[in-house]
Scaffold this active site. Structure first.
Site, short mmCIF file in Angstrom:
data_model
loop_
_atom_site.label_atom_id
_atom_site.label_comp_id
_atom_site.label_asym_id
_atom_site.label_seq_id
_atom_site.Cartn_x
_atom_site.Cartn_y
_atom_site.Cartn_z
CD GLU A 39 33.63 36.49 57.58
OE1 GLU A 39 32.90 37.48 57.81
OE2 GLU A 39 34.03 36.18 56.45
CG HIS A 58 30.44 35.87 52.79
ND1 HIS A 58 31.39 35.09 53.41
CD2 HIS A 58 30.52 37.07 53.40
CE1 HIS A 58 31.99 35.79 54.35
NE2 HIS A 58 31.51 37.01 54.36
CD GLU A 59 28.74 40.37 52.50
OE1 GLU A 59 28.30 40.80 53.58
OE2 GLU A 59 29.95 40.20 52.27
CG HIS A 119 27.97 38.73 57.23
ND1 HIS A 119 28.63 38.48 58.41
CD2 HIS A 119 28.94 38.72 56.27
CE1 HIS A 119 29.94 38.34 58.17
NE2 HIS A 119 30.15 38.47 56.88
#
Ligand code: MG
Length: 501
Positions: free
Chosen positions: A295, A265-266, A269
């Site tokens: 997001e 997920h990160e 980003h």
């Protein structure tokens, strides 16, 4: 001609100023990173003052007469389309910042710097009363802040615009309502499904060192740029940085899947941030569009790539190299990473389905205390009632209830809906990428992420804030934001997994 020359000259002056202000913001970001990753426990008093000083310096520079004078002197129509979008962004933020007195900014900053350790302690001890005075103060200050910016709008709407200025709160509410209406009954069907889903992959505890190796391996596979990035540990995973230096954090639980998924997920980003144009650093063209777009990038990598069978076909053998005793199949891992946690009270541990209900609970709670009559002391109970209503879950204590997330300690009211918008948008983007790249899934199974990265960079990352959020969504996906792709994707995937027609 003279007018055009002057506009160009003044644009240059303005840009110089904007870059200075932006660099203060960057420094603030790294001070906050340090506070959550490196700083010794008792460093808070000094750090609070440093952050407060820099925030107010930033605010002063930005709202100074000179900024306003330059903005007035520049005729936007004399500039290129790219430069016009810089003016659009600077003007919008200038108008907002100008309305908020410096003392209020300082007070908010000081209060939230103290609220963070108070929240940490409250969460650790499961004692809401430890945090509630700070929360009360923060809410009060944020209401004041919203009123200064626009006394004619509801405070929550004003605060929401801090995170998502170009998607209306009405549209957001509509999407959240669609998610609630479709997902609450769908989750119930999953709860009563008789499909036998594999729930656990690791039957023994995996050491933190091994977990660290696993998440690094995942980042290597995905092609994380270690020469422009870092990975560290913090209480709550996050990403901070710019196109030259982007830092992600993770955290380790007993079993490694959570750390792996949240690191992916990160990574999403970070890939966005690192894909911003370097030559535009310090200007709106070198900054990411707002939180929903951010997001959407993290969700795309986490859910559409990281939870796919193709990714695990690639990654599982790597895990088995590190943990030779691991005895599991691809199908088992796939089921495990996609299982629906219908009894989990923690947002950050939620699956991509129940996740939205955690957001809806937070959204409805925030609006209630911001705009209606909910007292701070009543928040825990209100929260628990909503969890019961949408997820049929009763949190056992406030640590796993309304105290679970750090955002309120930061004063981040209005922030949460962007998570849902981003998740919905990630499905819309992925659908488009899939239609434009040949053999996308096959590429992923072979570890070739380049076509996907190139598409995202070309269509989203490189634009920075050149387009408004709606424009960017339309330009990249051909459609405006809608919950359709997401709901179709969810029903297709989970219908198959849980054998629901
Ligand atoms: Mg995120």
């Amino acid at each position: 001609m003279q007018k055009s020359q002057n506009s160009k000259k003044n644009y240059k002056k303005l840009l110089k100023r904007v870059k200075k202000i932006s660099n203060i913001g960057e420094a603030l970001g790294f001070l906050r990173w340090d506070q959550e990753v490196m700083m010794p426990e008792k460093g808070t008093p000094a750090r609070a003052m440093q952050i407060s000083t820099l925030s107010s310096l930033q605010h002063e520079l930005f709202t100074a007469k000179e900024t306003g004078a330059l903005l007035r002197k520049i005729e936007s129509s004399e500039l290129s389309e790219k430069k016009q979008s810089v003016i659009r962004e600077v003007k919008r933020e200038y108008k907002r910042a100008k309305r908020v007195p410096n003392e209020l900014i300082e007070e908010i900053s000081e209060t939230t710097s103290k609220a963070i350790p108070a929240w940490e302690e409250a969460k650790e001890k499961d004692d809401f009363s430890n945090f509630s005075p700070f929360l009360k103060k923060t809410i009060e200050l944020k209401k004041k802040y919203a009123e200064k910016i626009n006394p004619d709008k509801k405070p929550y709407e004003v605060l929401f615009e801090d995170y998502e200025p170009y998607i209306s709160l009405d549209k957001t509410e509509k999407i959240l309502k669609e998610l609630r209406e479709e997902l609450v009954p769908f989750i119930q069907k999953i709860s009563s499904s008789e499909a036998d889903i594999n729930k656990e992959v690791f039957n023994e505890e995996v050491s933190e060192n091994t977990q660290k190796e696993l998440v690094k391996e995942a980042l290597n596979l995905l092609g994380f740029k270690w020469d422009r990035g870092r990975l560290d540990v913090s209480a709550h995973p996050f990403t901070e940085g710019n196109q030259f230096d982007t830092r992600i954090t993770t955290r380790f639980q007993k079993e490694p899947l959570e750390a792996i998924m949240s690191t992916i997920h990160e990574f999403g980003h970070a890939t966005y941030t690192l894909g911003l144009p370097q030559e535009e650093y310090g200007t709106p063209l070198g900054e990411s569009r707002d939180l929903s777009i951010h997001e959407s990038q993290s969700r795309l990598w986490e859910n559409h790539v990281g939870r796919s069978k193709e990714f695990w076909r690639l990654f599982l053998p790597k895990i088995k190299e590190k943990i030779p005793s691991l005895n599991t199949t691809l199908q088992e891992v796939y089921e495990s990473v996609n299982q629906v946690y219908n009894d989990n009270p923690i947002r950050i541990e939620a699956d991509e389905l129940t996740y939205h209900m955690h957001i809806v609970v937070r959204f409805e709670t925030e609006r209630k205390f911001m705009e209606e009559d909910l007292e701070v002391d009543e928040i825990p109970q209100y929260w628990n009632r909503k969890m019961e209503k949408y997820l049929k879950i009763s949190p056992e204590n406030d640590s796993e209830g309304c105290l679970q997330d750090i955002h309120w300690a930061h004063g981040g009211f209005g922030y949460f809906p962007t998570y849902s918008l981003g998740s919905v948008l990630s499905a819309q983007i992925y659908e488009k990428v899939d239609s434009e790249i040949d053999n996308l899934q096959k590429n992923i199974a072979e570890g070739n992420f380049q076509p996907l990265k190139d598409w995202l960079r070309k269509n989203i990352h490189r634009h920075g804030k050149r387009y408004t959020t709606n424009e960017l969504i339309k330009k990249s996906t051909g459609k405006s934001l809608s919950s359709r792709s997401y709901l179709e994707y969810i029903k297709r995937k989970y219908g198959k997994l849980y054998k629901i027609d």
